[in-house]
Design an enzyme around this catalytic site. Sequence first.
Site, PDB file in Angstrom:
ATOM      1  N   ASP A 143       7.212  -8.400  19.899  1.00 27.70           N
ATOM      2  CA  ASP A 143       7.669  -8.071  18.553  1.00 27.70           C
ATOM      3  C   ASP A 143       8.979  -7.269  18.593  1.00 27.70           C
ATOM      4  O   ASP A 143       9.031  -6.196  19.199  1.00 27.70           O
ATOM      5  CB  ASP A 143       6.562  -7.230  17.884  1.00 27.70           C
ATOM      6  N   THR A 166      10.938  -0.892  37.267  1.00 31.55           N
ATOM      7  CA  THR A 166      11.648  -1.885  36.456  1.00 31.55           C
ATOM      8  C   THR A 166      13.110  -1.502  36.253  1.00 31.55           C
ATOM      9  O   THR A 166      13.474  -0.342  36.382  1.00 31.55           O
ATOM     10  CB  THR A 166      11.036  -2.032  35.037  1.00 31.55           C
ATOM     11  N   ASP A 199       8.988  -7.704  25.942  1.00 35.56           N
ATOM     12  CA  ASP A 199       8.177  -7.275  24.820  1.00 35.56           C
ATOM     13  C   ASP A 199       8.209  -8.427  23.804  1.00 35.56           C
ATOM     14  O   ASP A 199       9.134  -9.241  23.828  1.00 35.56           O
ATOM     15  CB  ASP A 199       8.799  -5.991  24.239  1.00 35.56           C
ATOM     16  N   ARG A 251     -11.258  -0.649  19.598  1.00 35.04           N
ATOM     17  CA  ARG A 251     -10.588  -1.880  20.038  1.00 35.04           C
ATOM     18  C   ARG A 251     -10.855  -2.069  21.526  1.00 35.04           C
ATOM     19  O   ARG A 251     -11.354  -1.175  22.189  1.00 35.04           O
ATOM     20  CB  ARG A 251      -9.081  -1.771  19.764  1.00 35.04           C
ATOM     21  N   SER A 253      -2.924   7.844  11.651  1.00 36.66           N
ATOM     22  CA  SER A 253      -3.915   7.817  12.735  1.00 36.66           C
ATOM     23  C   SER A 253      -3.292   8.186  14.074  1.00 36.66           C
ATOM     24  O   SER A 253      -2.094   8.430  14.175  1.00 36.66           O
ATOM     25  CB  SER A 253      -4.533   6.426  12.827  1.00 36.66           C
ATOM     26  N   PHE A 275       9.901   0.776  30.343  1.00 37.65           N
ATOM     27  CA  PHE A 275      11.364   0.834  30.356  1.00 37.65           C
ATOM     28  C   PHE A 275      11.841   1.885  31.361  1.00 37.65           C
ATOM     29  O   PHE A 275      12.768   1.656  32.132  1.00 37.65           O
ATOM     30  CB  PHE A 275      11.875   1.172  28.953  1.00 37.65           C
ATOM     31  N   ARG A 289      -1.890   6.701   1.836  1.00 35.17           N
ATOM     32  CA  ARG A 289      -1.312   6.756   3.183  1.00 35.17           C
ATOM     33  C   ARG A 289      -0.077   7.661   3.188  1.00 35.17           C
ATOM     34  O   ARG A 289       0.055   8.552   4.027  1.00 35.17           O
ATOM     35  CB  ARG A 289      -0.934   5.309   3.537  1.00 35.17           C
TER      36      ARG A 289
HETATM   37 MG   LIG Z   1       8.607  -4.328  20.183  1.00 30.06          MG
END
Ligand SMILES: [Mg+2]
Length: 289
Positions: free
Chosen positions: A55, A266, A53, A164, A220, A261, A182
């Site tokens: 971030d 995996t 991954d 998107r 959202s 995960f 928000r």
């Molecule tokens: Mg991450």
Amino acid sequence: MASSLPLHHLFAFCDHCCHRATHRLLPRFCSGKSTGVNGSSDRMAKRVLCLFDVDGTLTAARKDVEQDMIEEMQRLRKIVTIGTVGGSDLVKQMEQLGKTVLQDFDYVFAENGLVAYKQGELLAVQSLRTHLGEDNLKEFINFCLKYLADIDIPLKRGTFIEFRNGMINVSPVGRNCSQEERDAFEVFDLANGIRAKFVDTLRERFAHLDLTFSVGGQISFDVFPRGWDKTYCLRYVKSDFDEIHFFGDKTHEGGNDYEIFASKDTVGHTVTGPSDTIRQLRELFPLSS
Ligand SMILES: [Mg+2]
């Protein structure tokens, strides 16, 4: 970074004994003995892929990659195949991991693998538009727009639907609300189940499209075809590797690393951040240090 291929072969283990395959060049060193099924040398004899991954795993949240991680990836790539799998697009991955990301990793999967690169070459591209078709998309978006218009909440702003490449994001309050608005919506939603009811309605109405609804964040929810989570990328690597390790920070149920995960295809590793990723890699693949 130089190509990993020659080094990969050089550092792999012999198919017949426990020695490194460097003796492929010098066959007399082959002992013909294995160290046993659980020996680390057997692991290295396997075709191993490490997927990361981005971030929170290779970089700190929303930050750029640090030099120690770049060096760790270079070390690791000498003994196994490496790849990234991020939810964001390739531009964002390049921002965080560097412009040479396509050269630095054997595989780069952007948007969970909807955009897939192998050895710097584009492998495949998939999109919601192609997958669902314009008629289904129009019907879905029209339904959402009508439903949104009828929702009674304290305030509404703008950008209620964001289209998107691989998903549709729907927000009852609108994405361009202020932080204060928000926060207020989140509280209101918690008490009134606005998003939960919306999702239930869509799930029933569009059951034939086989969609997944993911309620995350404050305002959202995301809509995408079932299986378009990070496990999507596995179709490009599953048959080419004996062992696929995945490292991610959001591996809990509901997190964006959960499905890959937990996948039977995996070996999953939960990390708390880039330094923990490096620590675990050095434990798992000591030859890389
Ligand atoms: Mg991450």
